[in-house]
Design an enzyme around this catalytic site. Structure first.
Site, mmCIF file in Angstrom:
data_model
loop_
_atom_site.group_PDB
_atom_site.id
_atom_site.type_symbol
_atom_site.label_atom_id
_atom_site.label_comp_id
_atom_site.label_asym_id
_atom_site.label_seq_id
_atom_site.Cartn_x
_atom_site.Cartn_y
_atom_site.Cartn_z
ATOM 1 N N PRO A 140 55.869 43.796 13.881
ATOM 2 C CG PRO A 140 55.940 46.026 14.557
ATOM 3 C CD PRO A 140 55.886 45.151 13.339
ATOM 4 C CG MET A 141 52.833 40.664 16.133
ATOM 5 S SD MET A 141 52.325 39.005 15.628
ATOM 6 C CE MET A 141 53.924 38.238 15.303
ATOM 7 C CB VAL A 142 53.542 43.535 22.565
ATOM 8 C CG1 VAL A 142 53.508 43.119 24.007
ATOM 9 C CG2 VAL A 142 54.048 44.941 22.462
ATOM 10 C CD GLN A 196 57.148 48.125 17.854
ATOM 11 O OE1 GLN A 196 56.816 47.490 18.831
ATOM 12 N NE2 GLN A 196 56.427 48.226 16.750
ATOM 13 C CB CYS A 218 51.509 49.472 21.638
ATOM 14 S SG CYS A 218 51.175 48.191 22.876
ATOM 15 C CE LYS A 260 51.913 48.103 15.941
ATOM 16 N NZ LYS A 260 52.103 47.118 17.031
#
Length: 141
Positions: free
Chosen positions: A3-5, A56, A88, A131
């Site tokens: 996952p990447m914002v 997510q 995050c 995460k």
């Protein structure tokens, strides 16, 4: 695909699927919005692609997390579970008190959120992951 914002939107996931990525994550979505806002839910997940997908979520609220999990479980299809974002470090996570800031603040609350969701999910195949990020003091969940 991790996952990447701002990067794991649907077009990017579809491109990754083209090159045989077997598991994708959504970008970080707010559990409260997934649980209670039909428009947000539709915008985030309508017509999602085939294949295994983890959604997510970010939240500080165990009930919202549970309700989002139940809604996603009911949707079925390729959605195989949720991932609670406890890693995050971005400003919006700090402002909301979730992500790495929630993990830093209260491990008990993190565990309560995950346990609350797990208790209500009927399917053993629907997974809940988290995460996490290694903190400067090496303290982890």
């Amino acid at each position: 695909l991790a996952p990447m914002v701002g990067q794991c939107d649907r077009p990017f996931r579809e491109l990754c699927r083209k090159y045989r990525t077997s598991l994708c994550y959504t970008e970080m979505l707010k559990a409260e919005e997934i649980a209670y806002n039909d428009r947000y839910f539709q915008d985030a997940l309508a017509n999602y692609e085939e294949g295994a997908l983890l959604v997510q979520l970010c939240t500080r609220n165990a009930q919202a997390f549970t309700d989002a999990c139940l809604r996603l479980e009911a949707l079925g299809g390729g959605i195989i579970g949720v991932d609670l974002n406890l890693g995050c470090p971005q400003q919006r996570a700090k402002d909301g008190g979730y992500g790495a800031y929630l993990a830093e603040e209260s491990y008990d609350l993190c565990c309560d959120i995950i346990r609350a969701g797990r208790r209500k999910i009927k399917s053993k195949k629907f997974v809940i992951t988290a995460k996490i990020r290694l903190h400067p003091n090496n303290k982890t969940l």
